[in-house]
Design an enzyme around this catalytic site. Sequence first.
Site, PDB file in Angstrom:
ATOM      1  N   ARG A 161       0.793  -1.241   0.000  1.00  0.00           N
ATOM      2  CA  ARG A 161       0.000   0.000   0.000  1.00  0.00           C
ATOM      3  C   ARG A 161       0.824   1.291   0.000  1.00  0.00           C
ATOM      4  O   ARG A 161       0.248   2.374  -0.056  1.00  0.00           O
ATOM      5  CB  ARG A 161      -0.995   0.052   1.172  1.00  0.00           C
ATOM      6  CG  ARG A 161      -2.122  -0.961   1.078  1.00  0.00           C
ATOM      7  CD  ARG A 161      -3.362  -0.460   1.770  1.00  0.00           C
ATOM      8  NE  ARG A 161      -3.178  -0.237   3.186  1.00  0.00           N
ATOM      9  CZ  ARG A 161      -4.080   0.369   3.962  1.00  0.00           C
ATOM     10  NH1 ARG A 161      -5.225   0.808   3.457  1.00  0.00           N
ATOM     11  NH2 ARG A 161      -3.845   0.540   5.259  1.00  0.00           N
ATOM     12  N   ASP A 162       2.144   1.212   0.060  1.00  0.00           N
ATOM     13  CA  ASP A 162       2.939   2.443  -0.013  1.00  0.00           C
ATOM     14  C   ASP A 162       4.264   2.177  -0.724  1.00  0.00           C
ATOM     15  O   ASP A 162       5.334   2.559  -0.237  1.00  0.00           O
ATOM     16  CB  ASP A 162       3.179   3.011   1.381  1.00  0.00           C
ATOM     17  CG  ASP A 162       3.599   4.480   1.352  1.00  0.00           C
ATOM     18  OD1 ASP A 162       3.291   5.174   0.358  1.00  0.00           O
ATOM     19  OD2 ASP A 162       4.226   4.935   2.322  1.00  0.00           O
ATOM     20  N   VAL A 163       4.171   1.524  -1.882  1.00  0.00           N
ATOM     21  CA  VAL A 163       5.364   1.244  -2.673  1.00  0.00           C
ATOM     22  C   VAL A 163       5.862   2.544  -3.296  1.00  0.00           C
ATOM     23  O   VAL A 163       5.114   3.256  -3.969  1.00  0.00           O
ATOM     24  CB  VAL A 163       5.063   0.220  -3.784  1.00  0.00           C
ATOM     25  CG1 VAL A 163       6.290  -0.001  -4.659  1.00  0.00           C
ATOM     26  CG2 VAL A 163       4.592  -1.097  -3.178  1.00  0.00           C
ATOM     27  N   THR A 208       1.014   7.647  -0.928  1.00  0.00           N
ATOM     28  CA  THR A 208       1.814   8.832  -1.213  1.00  0.00           C
ATOM     29  C   THR A 208       1.394   9.421  -2.550  1.00  0.00           C
ATOM     30  O   THR A 208       1.312   8.693  -3.543  1.00  0.00           O
ATOM     31  CB  THR A 208       3.307   8.470  -1.252  1.00  0.00           C
ATOM     32  OG1 THR A 208       3.690   7.905   0.022  1.00  0.00           O
ATOM     33  CG2 THR A 208       4.160   9.697  -1.533  1.00  0.00           C
TER      34      THR A 208
END
Length: 241
Positions: free
Chosen positions: A50-52, A91
């Site tokens: 969920r935040d690669v 992000t």
Amino acid sequence: MPKGTLQEQVAGQDNNGRGLPWRQRLRVALESAQGLEYLHKGCSPPIIHRDVKTANILLNERLEAKITDFGLSKAFNNDDTHVSTNTFVGTPGYVDPEYQRTMQPSTKSDVYSFGVVLLELVTGKPAILRNPEPITIINWARQRLARGDIEGVVDARMQGDHDINAIWKTTETALKCTEQAPVQRPSMMDVMMQLQECLDLEEGCTGGDNGFYTVSGIVGMNPDMGYNATTNQSVDVSQNN
């Protein structure tokens, strides 16, 4: 990690400001893809990161990639294709628009974010460009590629030290990853295969390095989340395993 984040390396904070050489960028991309594929298929339960992003890919002394920061990760059942959440996270510049619309992240959400990472490796630019006006790296690259301007997309700091076919294939893979509809995006296994072919093109031989590549480690997973991992340890899995 000794070499910091991939974001720092692409920005040129090492190697006299040039950033990583193209072949090294491809290796980092492949190792990162292997790490994500491990989360999606090798973990039980499977995990959506969920935040690669490049800031969450760390590099050790040998410039081997390790995916980290699992504070926003979600586990899901093997039979599910997505999970439902009450809080939107991610992000700007990396977030899957389908997840943003439905609040249901899936493994294809990670694929979308990884496509942005690939574009950063090709272009040397951030996920959102600010000048002359804000534009995502996806739209920036698509505009130039629509004119066939591949050299206008490639990071000029690499100074021609790359195989143009490998660049095209990597960029094509990145754009497939960032398709609007999740069903049109490849799986991380497909992405791994494409990147392996890109590396083979770059090295000018089939299989490069005898076909042995280190799968990206998984750094800093929270043991309280119930995963089979220990905080501050990395997991390396080779193709030979």
